[in-house]
Design a protein around this motif. Structure first.
Motif, PDB file in Angstrom:
ATOM      1  N   CYS A  55       0.812  -1.221   0.000  1.00 15.24           N
ATOM      2  CA  CYS A  55       0.000   0.000   0.000  1.00 15.24           C
ATOM      3  C   CYS A  55       0.843   1.269   0.000  1.00 15.24           C
ATOM      4  N   PHE A  56       2.082   1.190   0.485  1.00 18.49           N
ATOM      5  CA  PHE A  56       2.951   2.368   0.379  1.00 18.49           C
ATOM      6  C   PHE A  56       4.105   2.146  -0.602  1.00 18.49           C
ATOM      7  N   VAL A  66      11.608  10.319  -2.944  1.00 11.88           N
ATOM      8  CA  VAL A  66      11.941   9.247  -2.003  1.00 11.88           C
ATOM      9  C   VAL A  66      10.821   9.099  -0.977  1.00 11.88           C
ATOM     10  N   CYS A  67      10.423   7.855  -0.731  1.00 14.63           N
ATOM     11  CA  CYS A  67       9.472   7.548   0.346  1.00 14.63           C
ATOM     12  C   CYS A  67      10.282   7.183   1.587  1.00 14.63           C
ATOM     13  N   VAL A  68      10.038   7.882   2.698  1.00 15.17           N
ATOM     14  CA  VAL A  68      10.713   7.575   3.963  1.00 15.17           C
ATOM     15  C   VAL A  68       9.782   6.688   4.793  1.00 15.17           C
ATOM     16  N   VAL A  69      10.269   5.502   5.131  1.00 13.05           N
ATOM     17  CA  VAL A  69       9.470   4.534   5.881  1.00 13.05           C
ATOM     18  C   VAL A  69       9.993   4.476   7.311  1.00 13.05           C
ATOM     19  N   VAL A  70       9.142   4.766   8.271  1.00 10.47           N
ATOM     20  CA  VAL A  70       9.515   4.692   9.687  1.00 10.47           C
ATOM     21  C   VAL A  70       9.160   3.301  10.195  1.00 10.47           C
ATOM     22  N   SER A  71      10.182   2.576  10.634  1.00 10.91           N
ATOM     23  CA  SER A  71       9.995   1.198  11.065  1.00 10.91           C
ATOM     24  C   SER A  71      10.688   0.997  12.406  1.00 10.91           C
ATOM     25  N   PRO A  72      10.062   0.316  13.369  1.00  9.64           N
ATOM     26  CA  PRO A  72      10.628   0.245  14.716  1.00  9.64           C
ATOM     27  C   PRO A  72      11.749  -0.774  14.896  1.00  9.64           C
ATOM     28  N   LYS A 116      14.260   4.681  -4.033  1.00  4.08           N
ATOM     29  CA  LYS A 116      12.830   5.000  -3.987  1.00  4.08           C
ATOM     30  C   LYS A 116      12.253   4.878  -2.577  1.00  4.08           C
ATOM     31  N   LEU A 117      12.777   3.953  -1.782  1.00  7.88           N
ATOM     32  CA  LEU A 117      12.277   3.778  -0.413  1.00  7.88           C
ATOM     33  C   LEU A 117      13.456   3.760   0.548  1.00  7.88           C
ATOM     34  N   ALA A 143       5.786   6.965   5.325  1.00  4.44           N
ATOM     35  CA  ALA A 143       5.001   5.786   5.697  1.00  4.44           C
ATOM     36  C   ALA A 143       5.375   5.410   7.129  1.00  4.44           C
ATOM     37  N   ILE A 144       4.408   5.454   8.039  1.00  5.16           N
ATOM     38  CA  ILE A 144       4.647   5.118   9.446  1.00  5.16           C
ATOM     39  C   ILE A 144       4.143   3.697   9.678  1.00  5.16           C
TER      40      ILE A 144
END
Length: 710
Positions: A55-56, A66-72, A116-117, A143-144
């Motif tokens: 979805c993201f 650039v898509c920034v993805v926040v991942s724990p 891209k990500l 993207a969180i």
């Protein structure tokens, strides 16, 4: 790593096929993607395995920047980036495991538009240097992931997530998408508010995961029950969740002694130890992970076939998220919860001692979890109702649906047991209590004078195993409890007074109706044959994965291998029709998987077990040995016409067949002219053969006829 000829389509499905190998989206995915592409902030609530990442990821590919993805979790970043690379998508992560030189190179690649990500932890994202770097980028979206961590109402609150609202302050025009697998209504509202989202679109996918079976078993003889379950699922991956660190280690050791590939994981281990054992599990070098809840969030391992809870979780959100780690690829998977009222008592004690600010809420959630475990109605209906979703009919895939319980009024049984426990001064374990209730003349009963108490022999009408079963049920519901620190003595539980003095009724289930391990039906011959090829494909996948230093499911998921084993493609075009084979993976791995399938089919044919397509492949094998059509026909006891048919079929399918070596150009032109003159009514070759006065055999005529049909 983006493909050399990038797509320019504005249709998300084209990107799904190119990069992921799927022809259609799962429910709600395309609507979410179009919402994100339109620039609207979006909250996505989708169960584990529902396909949140797509979805993201697809909007990130389609949008400039650039898509920034926040991942724990670092493990999740690494896992997803590896999977994206193998799909032909440029991605990277920044975290503490990298040297400053590596991080500078990734930043340079991002600035040059080569990524891209970009995956980052919340701590990294919130650093001053990171903000300076982000301001230099063209950002497509934020993207969180695991967004429930932002809410204090959620089951896995993380304080660092609460600061993510600064994203909107610094980058007000960048679209934000927040994604989570489990969140009740309060948590959903909290996510949007804490991220300062602007009129977000909210998508709530169905929480129903029909591929997951649900089963609750009594918490007695857990180890023996687990061994039996594992023996029914050989060579499969699964997680056993335990309440304590010590129990993960002891359980893993006992399973290893039984010959199982088991490891353990908990927060007391060093970071290096945790990373090592997690990597072994992801790569199928360890099949069974005995773990505390410290393990699992964000682990994108799609081929987990079962999840067992050694102890009951403290709330339904945790339980749902943990069982959701099974069957992410959509294949049937099993979940088993061992339930004992002792677990409930332990949690209540822990919560009361810690006295959190939301103690009432935590106790209420614990009670809902207990109600699920105690239920005699469809478990999936209970689970879905918690997330405000209705399942109108029982699911048919939980233990209650498969083996409906018939309850009866067991109050008298409970009162007899409680009376005996109290008269024995709450000092005897279960077996001795049963001996007293049944009027046994054993040495221990007589020596202690237990034959003199009023309830001696009061339960002589029930067999020993019946009493044991009923007592366990009474323990599970809190009427009786076990004092583990007093040699397993049985004592009056918190509901005991209600049963003895306040008229509280107790419903019991007869032993024959009690929960049992569900035994799978034996497989048919067709299923067994498919499994043979599937095993070979899995072995090849493991070999390739080790060469690539990635988890096997990143090469291809179990679903894709199942589809391969069912369809048995023998050409690149055939492999394209397999769900989950994108263009990049077709280039990287296609030839080796096709070779394995061809080898399997021809091997079966030589053993007399003819499978679809095997006759052409046997002809190909002889052709590759240098035989002529006539020699192949003689060897296989077929006509040259049949052999020609096979070779044309193979040629059309893309195999390397030297047609000119089989028939000269003058011969081909002569036969083609005859076919044009006479025609091929109903595919009959004899009129052409007669017209040519027998100058060419049927094999060559069939060859030209087949080529003309291309």
């Amino acid at each position: 790593m983006i493909a050399s000829a990038p797509l320019t389509s504005d249709n998300p499905t084209d990107y799904l096929k190119r990069y992921y190998g799927y022809d259609r989206f799962r429910p709600m995915q395309e609507d979410i993607i179009r919402s994100v592409l339109s620039g609207r902030d979006t909250v996505v609530l989708m169960p584990t395995g529902g396909g949140k990442s797509v979805c993201f990821q697809i909007p990130a590919i389609m949008k400039p920047g650039v898509c920034v993805v926040v991942s724990p979790l670092i493990a999740l970043m690494k896992d997803q980036v590896e999977a994206l690379h193998l799909n032909g998508i440029s991605a990277a992560y920044l975290n503490s495991t990298q040297s400053s030189k590596e991080q500078r190179q990734i930043e340079a690649d991002a600035l040059a538009g080569k990524i891209k990500l970009l995956y980052v932890s919340p701590e990294k994202l919130l650093s001053e240097s990171m903000f300076i770097f982000l301001q230099q980028l063209q950002l497509s979206l934020f993207a969180i992931d695991e967004a429930h961590c932002i809410s204090s109402w959620g089951h896995d609150f993380r304080p660092e997530y609460t600061q993510l609202n600064v994203l909107k302050k610094h980058f007000p025009h960048v679209t934000t998408v927040a994604l989570t697998a489990t969140a009740d209504k309060l948590t959903r509202q909290d996510i949007a508010q804490r991220l300062d989202m602007n009129d977000p679109a909210v998508f709530i996918a169905s929480f129903n995961r029909p591929n997951l079976s649900l089963q609750v078993l009594p918490g007695t003889n857990r180890f023996q029950q687990i061994v039996r379950l594992l023996n029914m699922k050989p060579d499969t991956s699964g997680v056993i969740y335990c309440l304590s660190r010590k129990s993960t280690e002891s359980l893993a050791t006992k399973l290893q002694e039984k010959g199982f590939m088991a490891g353990f994981y908990h927060a007391g281990m060093s970071g290096q130890e945790r990373s090592m054992v997690q990597e072994m599990f992801l790569k199928d070098d360890i099949r069974i992970m005995c773990a505390t809840i410290a393990f699992g969030m964000g682990i994108d391992k799609s081929n987990v076939r079962w999840v067992i809870h050694y102890n009951m979780p403290k709330n339904i959100e945790s339980f749902y998220q943990e069982i959701g780690r099974a069957g992410r690829d959509g294949l049937n998977s099993d979940t088993v919860l061992f339930y004992s009222f002792a677990d409930v008592a332990t949690y209540k004690e822990m919560l009361t001692e810690n006295n959190p600010a939301n103690l009432g809420l935590q106790l209420a959630k614990l009670e809902r979890m207990q109600q699920y475990a105690d239920a005699h109605t469809c478990r999936r209906q209970i689970l879905l109702s918690y997330f405000s979703e209705e399942l109108t009919e029982p699911c048919g895939n939980c233990d209650v649906c498969r083996n409906p319980r018939v309850t009866f009024d067991g109050t008298i049984i409970a009162q007899k047991a409680l009376s005996a426990i109290l008269r024995l001064k709450e000092r005897v374990p279960m077996n001795l209590l049963i001996d007293v209730l049944r009027g046994s003349r054993s040495q221990q009963v007589l020596m202690n004078g237990y034959d003199q108490i009023k309830t001696y022999g009061a339960g002589a009408d029930l067999k020993f195993d019946e009493w044991r079963n009923y007592l366990q049920q009474l323990i599970n519901v809190g009427v009786i409890e076990i004092a583990y620190d007093q040699h397993y003595a049985l004592k009056k539980g918190i509901l005991g007074d209600g049963v003895l003095f306040q008229g509280k009724k107790v419903e019991l289930v007869r032993p024959d109706d009690a929960p049992k391990v569900v035994v799978e039906k034996p497989k048919t011959k067709t299923e067994q044959a498919k499994d043979e090829l599937l095993d070979r494909l899995k072995a090849l996948r493991k070999q390739i994965a080790d060469e690539q230093n990635v988890p096997p499911y990143v090469v291809f998921t179990d679903t894709t291998l199942e589809d391969m084993a069912r369809l048995r493609p023998t050409t690149p075009d055939g492999l394209r029709n397999v769900s989950g084979v994108g263009e990049r993976k077709l280039q990287l791995f296609g030839p080796r998987f096709l070779s394995e399938i061809v080898s399997y089919i021809t091997g079966k044919a030589k053993d007399g077990n003819t499978l679809r397509g095997s006759t052409q492949l046997l002809t190909l094998e002889l052709y590759n040995q240098g035989m002529s059509m006539e020699e192949i026909a003689a060897e296989r006891k077929l006509t040259t016409g049949s052999i020609a048919n096979h070779l044309v079929h193979l040629y059309k399918a893309g195999y390397s067949i030297d047609i000119e070596a089989l028939i000269s150009q003058p011969e081909a032109l002569d036969i083609e002219a005859a076919i044009n003159e006479v025609g091929l009514a109903d595919g009959r070759l004899k009129p052409v053969y007669d017209y040519l006065k027998g100058r060419y055999d049927y094999g060559k005529i069939q060859l030209v006829a087949g080529l003309m049909d291309m």
